[in-house]
Design a protein around this motif. Sequence first.
Motif, short mmCIF file in Angstrom:
data_model
loop_
_atom_site.label_atom_id
_atom_site.label_comp_id
_atom_site.label_asym_id
_atom_site.label_seq_id
_atom_site.Cartn_x
_atom_site.Cartn_y
_atom_site.Cartn_z
N VAL B 40 0.84 -1.21 -0.09
CA VAL B 40 -0.21 -0.07 0.00
C VAL B 40 0.89 1.20 0.00
O VAL B 40 0.75 2.22 -0.57
CB VAL B 40 -0.92 -0.04 1.12
N LEU B 41 1.84 1.50 0.82
CA LEU B 41 2.82 2.36 0.94
C LEU B 41 3.51 2.77 -0.44
O LEU B 41 3.60 3.85 -0.96
CB LEU B 41 3.94 1.95 1.88
N ASN B 42 3.91 1.47 -1.21
CA ASN B 42 4.54 1.89 -2.31
C ASN B 42 3.64 2.23 -3.55
O ASN B 42 4.00 2.95 -4.26
CB ASN B 42 5.25 0.67 -2.55
N ALA B 43 2.27 1.90 -3.24
CA ALA B 43 1.32 2.25 -4.30
C ALA B 43 1.15 3.71 -4.19
O ALA B 43 1.34 4.46 -4.98
CB ALA B 43 0.07 1.63 -3.98
N PHE B 67 10.56 10.33 2.09
CA PHE B 67 10.25 10.35 3.35
C PHE B 67 9.40 8.90 3.72
O PHE B 67 9.47 8.36 4.48
CB PHE B 67 8.88 11.46 3.46
N VAL B 68 8.39 8.85 2.89
CA VAL B 68 7.59 7.35 2.83
C VAL B 68 8.56 6.19 2.78
O VAL B 68 8.39 5.40 3.82
CB VAL B 68 6.61 7.19 1.89
N ILE B 69 9.42 6.23 1.95
CA ILE B 69 10.48 5.17 1.82
C ILE B 69 11.12 4.80 3.19
O ILE B 69 11.25 3.77 3.98
CB ILE B 69 11.52 5.28 0.65
N ILE B 70 11.53 6.03 3.93
CA ILE B 70 12.30 6.11 5.02
C ILE B 70 11.36 5.54 6.10
O ILE B 70 11.73 4.52 7.02
CB ILE B 70 12.79 7.34 5.44
N LEU B 71 10.17 5.95 6.22
CA LEU B 71 9.07 5.94 7.01
C LEU B 71 8.86 4.39 7.12
O LEU B 71 8.74 3.65 7.97
CB LEU B 71 7.78 6.60 6.76
N ALA B 72 8.71 3.72 5.58
CA ALA B 72 8.16 2.34 5.52
C ALA B 72 9.40 1.55 6.31
O ALA B 72 9.02 0.36 6.83
CB ALA B 72 8.13 2.07 4.02
N ALA B 73 10.61 1.89 5.96
CA ALA B 73 11.78 1.16 6.47
C ALA B 73 11.64 1.09 8.07
O ALA B 73 11.73 0.17 8.50
CB ALA B 73 13.08 1.76 6.05
N ALA B 74 11.42 2.25 8.73
CA ALA B 74 11.33 2.21 10.06
C ALA B 74 10.10 1.58 10.65
O ALA B 74 10.28 0.85 11.64
CB ALA B 74 11.30 3.79 10.26
N GLU B 75 9.04 1.76 9.83
CA GLU B 75 7.85 1.04 10.31
C GLU B 75 7.95 -0.58 10.24
O GLU B 75 7.77 -1.14 11.36
CB GLU B 75 6.57 1.75 9.38
N ALA B 76 8.65 -0.93 9.17
CA ALA B 76 8.78 -2.47 9.03
C ALA B 76 9.72 -2.85 10.03
O ALA B 76 9.25 -3.96 10.77
CB ALA B 76 9.51 -2.76 7.59
N ALA B 77 10.72 -2.07 10.48
CA ALA B 77 11.78 -2.51 11.48
C ALA B 77 11.15 -2.88 12.89
O ALA B 77 10.85 -3.50 13.46
CB ALA B 77 12.90 -1.69 11.51
N ILE B 78 10.16 -1.59 12.91
CA ILE B 78 9.48 -1.87 14.50
C ILE B 78 8.43 -2.75 14.44
O ILE B 78 8.55 -3.44 15.40
CB ILE B 78 8.73 -0.40 14.73
N ALA B 79 7.78 -2.96 13.50
CA ALA B 79 6.55 -3.83 13.47
C ALA B 79 7.27 -5.21 13.26
O ALA B 79 6.30 -5.97 14.11
CB ALA B 79 5.85 -3.75 12.03
N LEU B 80 8.24 -5.43 12.75
CA LEU B 80 8.94 -6.83 12.71
C LEU B 80 9.31 -7.31 14.16
O LEU B 80 9.12 -8.24 14.78
CB LEU B 80 10.08 -7.13 11.77
N ALA B 81 9.75 -6.16 14.78
CA ALA B 81 10.33 -6.13 16.24
C ALA B 81 9.14 -6.72 17.10
O ALA B 81 9.29 -7.65 17.99
CB ALA B 81 10.99 -5.27 16.65
N ILE B 82 7.96 -6.13 16.99
CA ILE B 82 6.69 -6.09 17.78
C ILE B 82 6.24 -7.75 17.32
O ILE B 82 5.82 -8.48 18.23
CB ILE B 82 5.72 -5.37 17.39
N VAL B 83 6.36 -8.18 15.95
CA VAL B 83 5.87 -9.49 15.44
C VAL B 83 6.88 -10.19 16.20
O VAL B 83 6.01 -11.37 16.90
CB VAL B 83 5.89 -9.46 14.09
N LEU B 84 8.03 -10.09 16.41
CA LEU B 84 9.03 -11.12 16.96
C LEU B 84 8.73 -11.32 18.34
O LEU B 84 8.46 -12.55 19.09
CB LEU B 84 10.37 -10.49 16.80
N ASN B 85 8.40 -10.17 19.16
CA ASN B 85 8.08 -10.20 20.51
C ASN B 85 6.73 -10.97 20.69
O ASN B 85 6.37 -11.69 21.68
CB ASN B 85 7.76 -8.95 20.98
N ILE B 86 5.77 -10.72 19.69
CA ILE B 86 4.41 -11.34 19.87
C ILE B 86 4.67 -13.03 19.86
O ILE B 86 4.21 -13.65 20.29
CB ILE B 86 3.40 -10.81 18.69
#
Lengths: 535, 103, 696
Positions: B40-43, B67-86
Motif C-alpha cells: 500500500v505504501l509503495n502504491a 520520506f515514505v520510503i524511510i518511514l516504511a523502512a522504520a515502520e517495517a523494522a519496528i513492526a517486525l520487532a513487535i511481531v517477533l515479541n508477539i
Amino acid sequence: MEGFPILTLITFVPVLGMLIILLLPGEQKQTIKITSLAATGVQLVLAVILLAGYNYNAGGVFQQGSFQFIEKARWIEIEGFDWLGTLKVDYFMGIDGISMPMVLLTALISFIACISSWNINKSPKGYFALFLLLDTGMMGVFVSLDFFLFYIFWELMLLPMYFLIGIWGGPRKEYAAIKFFIYTLLGSVFMLLVMIGLYFSASETLADGSQVFTFNLLALMDKANYTADGILSPFNPDNLRFIAYIALFAGFAIKIPMFPFHTWLPDAHVEAPTPISVILAGVLLKMGTYGILRISFPIFPEITKDLAWYIALFGMVNIIYGAFVALAQKDFKKLIAYSSVSHMGYVLLGMASLTTAGINGAIFQMFNHGTITAMLFLIVGVIYDRAHTRGINDFGGLASQMPIYTGFVTVAFFAAIGLPSMSGFISEALVFIGAFGVEEIRVLTIISTLGILLGAAYMLWTLQRIFFGNLNEKWSGLKDLTAREYVMLVPLTIIIIFLGVYPSAMLDIMNTSVNTLVDFVTIKVGNISVSGLLN
Amino acid sequence: MLEVGLSHYLFVSAILFSLGIYGIVTRKNAVLVLMGVELVLNAANINFVAFSRFGNFGIGGQVYALFVIILAAAEAAIALAIVLNIYKTFANVNVDEISKLKE
Amino acid sequence: MSEVSLLSLSLIILFLPLIGFAVVIHFGKRFSKLYLFEVAIMGIALLLSIIIGYFKLTDFPIKDLVYSFNWIDFGNVPLIGEFKIELGIQIDNISTIMLFVVTLISFLVHIFSIAYMHGDKRFSRYFAYLGIFTFSMLGIVLTHNLLMMYIFWELVGLSSYLLIGFWYEKKSASDAGKKAFLVNRVGDIGMFIGILILFTHYKTFTFDTIYTQMAAGNIPFDSFSWLTAAGILIFMGAVGKSAQFPLHVWLPDAMEGPTPVSALIHAATMVAAGVYLISRIFVMLTADAMLFIAVVGAITSFVAATIALTQNDIKKVLAYSTVSQLGYMVMSLGVGAYVFAFFHLVTHAFFKAGLFLGSGSVIHAMHHEQDIREMGGLRKKLPITYSAFLIYTLAISGVPLFSGFLSKDGILAGTLVFGNLTGHWLIPILSFTVALLTAFYMFRLVIITFHGEPRNKEKYDHAHESPLAMTVPLIVLAVLSVFIWYTPNPINPDAGWFSAKWLQTPASVVPQETRFDFMQNDFSGAKYYSNEMIHSETYMHELHTLHYPAMILSILLGGLGILIAYLMYQWKKINPDKLAERFKPLYNFSLNKWYIDELYHYTFISGTIALSKILSWFDSNIIDGAVNGTAYITRVFANVSNLFDKYIVDGLVNFTAFISGFIGMSFRRFQSGKVQAYLVLVVFSVLILLLVFNPF
C-alpha cells in the motif's frame, strides 16, 4: 571574551549540574552535593570573570549599544497569523549596572546557600536538582532583556521554590508553600497581562525593514516604537497605561514584598529550610524591586513620575510597619522576616526619589540586604540546628557558651541596624540622602528615619534576650560554630565590612547606569512631548 | 509507440494498492499483513512520483516519496520487532488470535 | 614639621587603636599578655599626639591642615552635575587639643584597667573594646566633615554599647547598654536629618565648604527657619551623646559598665563629643538655635545637679555630676562663651576622669561596694586616692587655684553677660544655682566616703590602697587639675594659653539678622573665622565689668555649698535625715531622678511595645486574615462550583454518556477486535462515500 556566551553559561551552568544530578543514583549523596557545589561554584567564578570584564562606564538601561556581554538570537518565530503578524521572541541577554550587582549577589548567595544545604539528608537528589533549577531561574531573571524570556525565568523559579518549601519545610510547609505559590502566581498573572498588552502596542523594525510586534524590553522603552492605537501606547488617547502600571507594579510588589502584600513572607520563611530562606530573602525579594527598576520605570516613565509619591509612601509604611511588627515577634526567624519587610522599604523609598543617590542607594540596599539577611538567616539556622527551637525567649546567655557565634551575630545585627563601617549604613544613608533631596517626599523621608531607631530596638532587644544574661542550663551543651558554618559566615562578614568601608567598589559598578536611568526617567521623558509626537 | 502517461502509473498503483489491501484483509499471518502494508505504501509512492513528474507541483512529490520510503523502512523494522515479541509471547503470529489488548 | 607629616602622623594615631582592636580581638584568647600590645599602642598614640600638638600649635597656630579624598563619586549626575562625597581629616587647634586629651586619658585608663580589670574572664576583649572606642573617638576629633562625624558618632555608640554591657550576665548591664544605644539613636536621627538638610542644599558634608558658602549668604533652602532647624537638629546629636535633658537618662545607667570605662567614655571623652560637635557647628548657629541650646544646657545642668544631691551610689553621683557639667558646657556654647565651653571640656575631662578612676580605686578597695553609706573614714586607708580625689573635688567645685575654677568662672561670666544683654535671666540664675549645688554634693560625697568613722567595719578592715598601676594615673590627673597648666594667672584665664593663644571664638557665618547682636561679624571674606575678636564692643565691655562680680559670686556660692556640706555631714550641725523628712516630696523627687525614667517607661516604651503588639495582631489577623479569607472564599466558591459541576454539568455529561452507551450497545457487534475486519469496513465505507459524493 567577545562572542563567548558567558551569560548563557552563567545562567545554565546550574541546569547542567541538575542534569548530572538527575543521572546520578539517589544514594550517592556526597557526589550529589559536590556536583551541586561545583555548579554554583562555577557560577560564582563566572560572575567574577564577568566583573573582571565589566566596563564601568557603559550606561545600558535603554541603549542596546551600552549593554555588555550581549547575546541576541531569534528564538521563536512563527509566521502566518494575519492579525498577529510574525510572532517573534528573542533570546536576548545582557547586563548593565542595574543587573550586575544582582548577578553577583545571586551567584554568591546561591553558593553559600549550597554550602548551607550540606546537612539536607531527606532525598538530596530531588533537593539539589530543584535547588539548581531555582538558581537558573533567578539568574535568568537578572540577565534577560526580553520580556518573554524574563517572564519564563520568573515562572521557572516559582516551581522549584514551591517544592523546596513544600517538601523540605517545617511543620506547616504545605500551607506556606501553597500560599507562596498562589500569591506569587497572582503577581505573575498581572505581569503576563501587561506583557501581552505591551506586545501588541509596540513594534520593532527589523533589519529587513519589516515591522513586527516585540517583547524586547529596550524597544518597549522607546516611545517611537509604539503604534498609534496600541492599547498601551502613549499615543492612544484611551490608553490603559495607568492601569497597566498599577497591575505590573502589583505583580512586582508581591515579590518585594510590599505592604499589604507581605504576609506570605513570614510564613514562607518560617517554614522553609535555612538555605531556602537564605535564597528567598537574599535573592528572590530583589527580583521585585529589580523588575520595577528594569521594566516599570523605563517603560512607563511618565506614570512613574506621577506615582513616585505613592511608591515612597509604601516604602515608608514598609519601613515603619515592618519594624513595629518585628518588634513584637517571639520567633527568631519571623523577626528576621519582618525586618526584611522593613529593609525592603528602604529600597522602595530610594527608588521613589528618582535621584542618583536614592537609586544607587536602593540597588546597593538590595545587594546589602541580600548579604546581611542571608547572614541573619544562616545565623538562625545555626541555632535552630542545635536547639530545635527558634523562640527568642527560650534562650539567654549564649554569649558565654558560643562566643564566636555571638561575634558573628553581633556583626550581622549591627549591619542590619545600619551601623556605619558596614554596608547597610551606606545604602540606607544614600537612600535618605536621595529621598530627602526631593521636596515632595521629604516628610515621608523624615518619618522613615524612625525606622533606624526601631530597627536598633528590635535587633538589640533580640541580641539581649538570646545572648546576654545568665546561661540557661538547658543549653550548656551547645557547641560553637563548625568549620562549615564558619566558611559560610566569614565571606559574608568580609563583604559586609569591605563594602561598608569602601562602598565605591559596588557603587561604581552601578553608578553610570543609574545616572542613565535617572536621566532617562526624569529628563528625557520631559523633553519628548507625547502630544508633540502625535501631531 | 505507446506513450506512458499518468494514467498508466495510476493504474499500476491502483492494482498494487488493491493487492496490498487484499493481502492485509485476507492473510492471517502478521508478516504477510505487513507485506500488504508495504504494498500500500509503495502504491502511494508511485502516485507521488507520478504526480510529481506529470503535475505542476515541483519536486515535493519526490521528497515525500523519499520520506515514505524511510518511514516504511522504520515502520517495517519496528513492526517486525513487535511481531517477533508477539511470537515470543504467544508462540504464533496469527492476527485473529492475538486479541489481548481488547480485554 | 611639614603639613604632610603632621597629617600622616594623625592618620597613624587614628588607625593605631584600630590595629590594636583587630589584633587583640582575634588573638587575645590565645596570648593572654596581648593586652600589653594595646596599651603600648596607646602609649605611642599619646606620644605622637604630643608631637602633633607641639608642632601644630607652634608652626601653624591659626591654620587648618586638611587632608581629604573622594569616597564616593557619582560622576555627572542629571540635574545636579558633578556629585561626590568626600571624607577627610582636619587638624585645627581644637582637634589638636582634643587629640591630646583623648589619647592621654585613654592611655591612663588603659594603665588603670590593667590593675582594675585583673582577673576578669574577658580581660583581653576588654582592651580590644577600648581600642575600638579610642579609634572611633579619634575619628570624631579629626573629621573635617559631617558624614564622618556621624559615622564615628555611631561607632562610639557601638563601643559604648559593648563596654556598658561588658558584664552582660547582669541583666541591668545589658539593659543599660541597650538603653544607651537606643536613646542615643533618638538624638542621632535628629542629627542625621540636620546633616541631610545641609547636604541637600550644599551637596557636601565638609564643614569648611558649607560655612564658606553660608558666609556668602547661601543658606539652606533660602530660609532662616531651615537654618535654625539644621542647627537645632544637629544639636540633637549632642543632646543624645552628651546626655542632655531630656535624653540624659542613659548616662547614669551606663555606670553599669566597668569603672575605668565610665571614666574614659562616660565622663571624659565620648560624652564630651557632643560639646565638640556643637563647637564644630558653632558658627552656623542662629540666635534661636543658640538660645535653644543654652536653655537645654541650663535645664540639664540644673536637673542633674538636683538629682545628684540625694544619690547614694558613688558612681551615680558622679554620673549626674557629669550630666550637670556637660549641661554647663552646652549652655556655655549657647550663650556664646565658646572658648570657655571648650576650656571646661578639657579641664572637666581631666578632673572627672580622675573622679571616676578615684571612685574605681575606692570600689576596688571596697570589693565592689558602690554604696557610699557603706563607706566612711577611707582617707586613712587610701591616702593617695583620697588626696587625688580631694583635688578633683576642689577643681569641680570651682575653688581658686584649680583648673575647674578658671573654666567654670568663664562660663558663669558668660551666662551673666548673656542674661544682661538678652534679658534671659533664667540661664544665669540656673547656672549659679548649679555652682552652689555642685560644691555641696561633691563635698557630701567626699565627706561621706572618706571622712568620719567607717560605717561598715568589715569592709573597711579589708580595704587597702590600690596598686601603682591605679594610683599613678590618679596622680597624673590630679596634677593636671591645677591651674598652672592652663594659665600663669590663677584667677584670670585670659592671659593663659587656652583662651589667649590657642582658641578663638570663630566668627558666625549666619546672616546678620539671624544672629545675636553681640555676635558681631567682621568677617571680610577670606575665611569664616579670623583672629579678630568677634564679640561686639558692648559684649566685651559687659564681660569686663561683670567678670569680677561673677567670680566673687561663684566663689561665694561654691564656699557656701562646701560649708553646708560640712555642716551637714562633717560637723553634723544639721541633720540631713530630718531635712529629708521635712521636704519629703522634694527629697523623693530628687532621689527618684524626677521620675523621668518612669515617665518614659509608661509613655514611649510601653507605647511602642503596645503599638507593635497591636500592629502584629493587625498583621496576622486582619491582613493575613484577608489573604486567608480570600483563600477561604475561593474555596467556598470552588465547593459551590463543585456541586454545580457534579450534578448539573456532570449530570449532563453522564446523560450524554448514557445515550452514547445506548447507541454504543447497538454498534457493539462491529467491534470484533479483528483489525482486518475493520479495514474491510473502512475500504467499503470509502468506496461508498466515493459513490455517494461523487467528486468526478
